[in-house]
Write a protein that holds these residues in place. Structure first.
Motif, PDB file in Angstrom:
ATOM      1  N   UNK A  38     -18.237   9.785 -13.002  1.00  0.00           N
ATOM      2  CA  UNK A  38     -18.608  10.764 -12.013  1.00  0.00           C
ATOM      3  C   UNK A  38     -20.123  10.851 -11.945  1.00  0.00           C
ATOM      4  N   UNK A  39     -20.625  11.299 -10.820  1.00  0.00           N
ATOM      5  CA  UNK A  39     -22.060  11.481 -10.617  1.00  0.00           C
ATOM      6  C   UNK A  39     -22.366  12.970 -10.550  1.00  0.00           C
ATOM      7  N   UNK A  40     -23.360  13.363 -11.326  1.00  0.00           N
ATOM      8  CA  UNK A  40     -23.781  14.757 -11.302  1.00  0.00           C
ATOM      9  C   UNK A  40     -25.298  14.815 -11.226  1.00  0.00           C
ATOM     10  N   UNK A  41     -25.786  15.901 -10.650  1.00  0.00           N
ATOM     11  CA  UNK A  41     -27.228  16.113 -10.573  1.00  0.00           C
ATOM     12  C   UNK A  41     -27.641  16.995 -11.748  1.00  0.00           C
ATOM     13  N   UNK A  42     -28.653  16.537 -12.479  1.00  0.00           N
ATOM     14  CA  UNK A  42     -29.191  17.306 -13.597  1.00  0.00           C
ATOM     15  C   UNK A  42     -30.631  17.660 -13.263  1.00  0.00           C
ATOM     16  N   UNK A  43     -30.952  18.950 -13.349  1.00  0.00           N
ATOM     17  CA  UNK A  43     -32.309  19.429 -13.071  1.00  0.00           C
ATOM     18  C   UNK A  43     -32.909  19.988 -14.359  1.00  0.00           C
ATOM     19  N   UNK A  44     -34.194  19.738 -14.543  1.00  0.00           N
ATOM     20  CA  UNK A  44     -34.919  20.216 -15.724  1.00  0.00           C
ATOM     21  C   UNK A  44     -36.041  21.141 -15.258  1.00  0.00           C
ATOM     22  N   UNK A  45     -36.300  22.177 -16.035  1.00  0.00           N
ATOM     23  CA  UNK A  45     -37.314  23.159 -15.669  1.00  0.00           C
ATOM     24  C   UNK A  45     -38.284  23.376 -16.825  1.00  0.00           C
ATOM     25  N   UNK A  46     -39.485  23.822 -16.470  1.00  0.00           N
ATOM     26  CA  UNK A  46     -40.490  24.176 -17.466  1.00  0.00           C
ATOM     27  C   UNK A  46     -40.833  23.026 -18.387  1.00  0.00           C
ATOM     28  N   UNK A  47     -40.905  23.315 -19.681  1.00  0.00           N
ATOM     29  CA  UNK A  47     -41.298  22.315 -20.670  1.00  0.00           C
ATOM     30  C   UNK A  47     -40.303  21.158 -20.755  1.00  0.00           C
ATOM     31  N   UNK A  48     -39.105  21.360 -20.251  1.00  0.00           N
ATOM     32  CA  UNK A  48     -38.109  20.289 -20.283  1.00  0.00           C
ATOM     33  C   UNK A  48     -38.486  19.151 -19.340  1.00  0.00           C
ATOM     34  N   UNK A  49     -39.230  19.458 -18.285  1.00  0.00           N
ATOM     35  CA  UNK A  49     -39.688  18.381 -17.393  1.00  0.00           C
ATOM     36  C   UNK A  49     -40.716  17.515 -18.101  1.00  0.00           C
ATOM     37  N   UNK A  50     -41.531  18.115 -18.964  1.00  0.00           N
ATOM     38  CA  UNK A  50     -42.491  17.331 -19.738  1.00  0.00           C
ATOM     39  C   UNK A  50     -41.770  16.376 -20.683  1.00  0.00           C
ATOM     40  N   UNK A  51     -40.707  16.858 -21.290  1.00  0.00           N
ATOM     41  CA  UNK A  51     -39.974  16.051 -22.266  1.00  0.00           C
ATOM     42  C   UNK A  51     -39.201  14.913 -21.608  1.00  0.00           C
ATOM     43  N   UNK A  52     -38.625  15.177 -20.425  1.00  0.00           N
ATOM     44  CA  UNK A  52     -37.808  14.161 -19.758  1.00  0.00           C
ATOM     45  C   UNK A  52     -38.618  13.288 -18.805  1.00  0.00           C
ATOM     46  N   UNK A  53     -39.770  13.794 -18.381  1.00  0.00           N
ATOM     47  CA  UNK A  53     -40.590  13.048 -17.435  1.00  0.00           C
ATOM     48  C   UNK A  53     -40.099  13.139 -16.000  1.00  0.00           C
ATOM     49  N   UNK A  54     -39.156  14.055 -15.747  1.00  0.00           N
ATOM     50  CA  UNK A  54     -38.670  14.224 -14.377  1.00  0.00           C
ATOM     51  C   UNK A  54     -38.176  15.645 -14.181  1.00  0.00           C
ATOM     52  N   UNK A  55     -38.102  16.041 -12.916  1.00  0.00           N
ATOM     53  CA  UNK A  55     -37.583  17.367 -12.582  1.00  0.00           C
ATOM     54  C   UNK A  55     -36.079  17.336 -12.329  1.00  0.00           C
ATOM     55  N   UNK A  56     -35.584  16.188 -11.923  1.00  0.00           N
ATOM     56  CA  UNK A  56     -34.155  16.053 -11.642  1.00  0.00           C
ATOM     57  C   UNK A  56     -33.775  14.585 -11.668  1.00  0.00           C
ATOM     58  N   UNK A  57     -32.508  14.345 -11.925  1.00  0.00           N
ATOM     59  CA  UNK A  57     -31.997  12.981 -11.895  1.00  0.00           C
ATOM     60  C   UNK A  57     -30.500  13.009 -11.643  1.00  0.00           C
ATOM     61  N   UNK A  58     -29.995  11.933 -11.100  1.00  0.00           N
ATOM     62  CA  UNK A  58     -28.556  11.752 -10.965  1.00  0.00           C
ATOM     63  C   UNK A  58     -28.074  11.029 -12.204  1.00  0.00           C
ATOM     64  N   UNK A  59     -27.036  11.556 -12.810  1.00  0.00           N
ATOM     65  CA  UNK A  59     -26.494  10.964 -14.033  1.00  0.00           C
ATOM     66  C   UNK A  59     -25.068  10.524 -13.756  1.00  0.00           C
ATOM     67  N   UNK A  60     -24.796   9.279 -14.058  1.00  0.00           N
ATOM     68  CA  UNK A  60     -23.426   8.788 -13.949  1.00  0.00           C
ATOM     69  C   UNK A  60     -22.825   8.876 -15.344  1.00  0.00           C
ATOM     70  N   UNK A  61     -21.712   9.586 -15.461  1.00  0.00           N
ATOM     71  CA  UNK A  61     -21.133   9.824 -16.776  1.00  0.00           C
ATOM     72  C   UNK A  61     -19.618   9.920 -16.694  1.00  0.00           C
ATOM     73  N   UNK A  62     -18.988   9.629 -17.801  1.00  0.00           N
ATOM     74  CA  UNK A  62     -17.545   9.843 -17.905  1.00  0.00           C
ATOM     75  C   UNK A  62     -17.258  11.170 -18.606  1.00  0.00           C
ATOM     76  N   UNK A  63     -18.312  11.817 -19.100  1.00  0.00           N
ATOM     77  CA  UNK A  63     -18.155  13.107 -19.770  1.00  0.00           C
ATOM     78  C   UNK A  63     -17.804  14.196 -18.764  1.00  0.00           C
TER      79      UNK A  63
END
Length: 78
Positions: free
Chosen positions: A1-26
């Motif tokens: 499945x495809x889901x949109x993951x958004x990061x805010x605040x200091x989490x954007x620094x850690x991930x290097x992005x504000x949002x991404x599409x993640x393909x996962x079976x979870x």
């Protein structure tokens, strides 16, 4: 499945992005969280909460394709 993951605040620094599409079976928040912690090792040391479709959820919450998952740092209001 495809889901949109958004990061805010200091989490954007850690991930290097504000949002991404993640393909996962979870389908549970805890599984997705562990997957993303292995992708972005720095997430393990940060405090944050997870929301699905703008509502805070517990680790056992199941999400569906098309849901928006948000990783939010601690914040204060006033």
């Amino acid at each position: 499945m495809n889901i949109e993951v958004a990061y805010f605040g200091m989490l954007t620094d850690e991930t290097g992005c504000q949002a991404e599409m993640v393909q996962t079976s979870y389908a549970r928040v805890q599984e997705l969280n562990l997957f993303l912690q292995s992708k972005y090792m720095g997430l393990k040391k940060l405090n944050y909460r997870i929301a699905v479709n703008d509502k805070f959820v517990q680790n056992d919450h199941q999400f569906q394709e098309g849901d928006k998952i948000s990783f939010l740092p601690p914040f204060a209001g006033g």
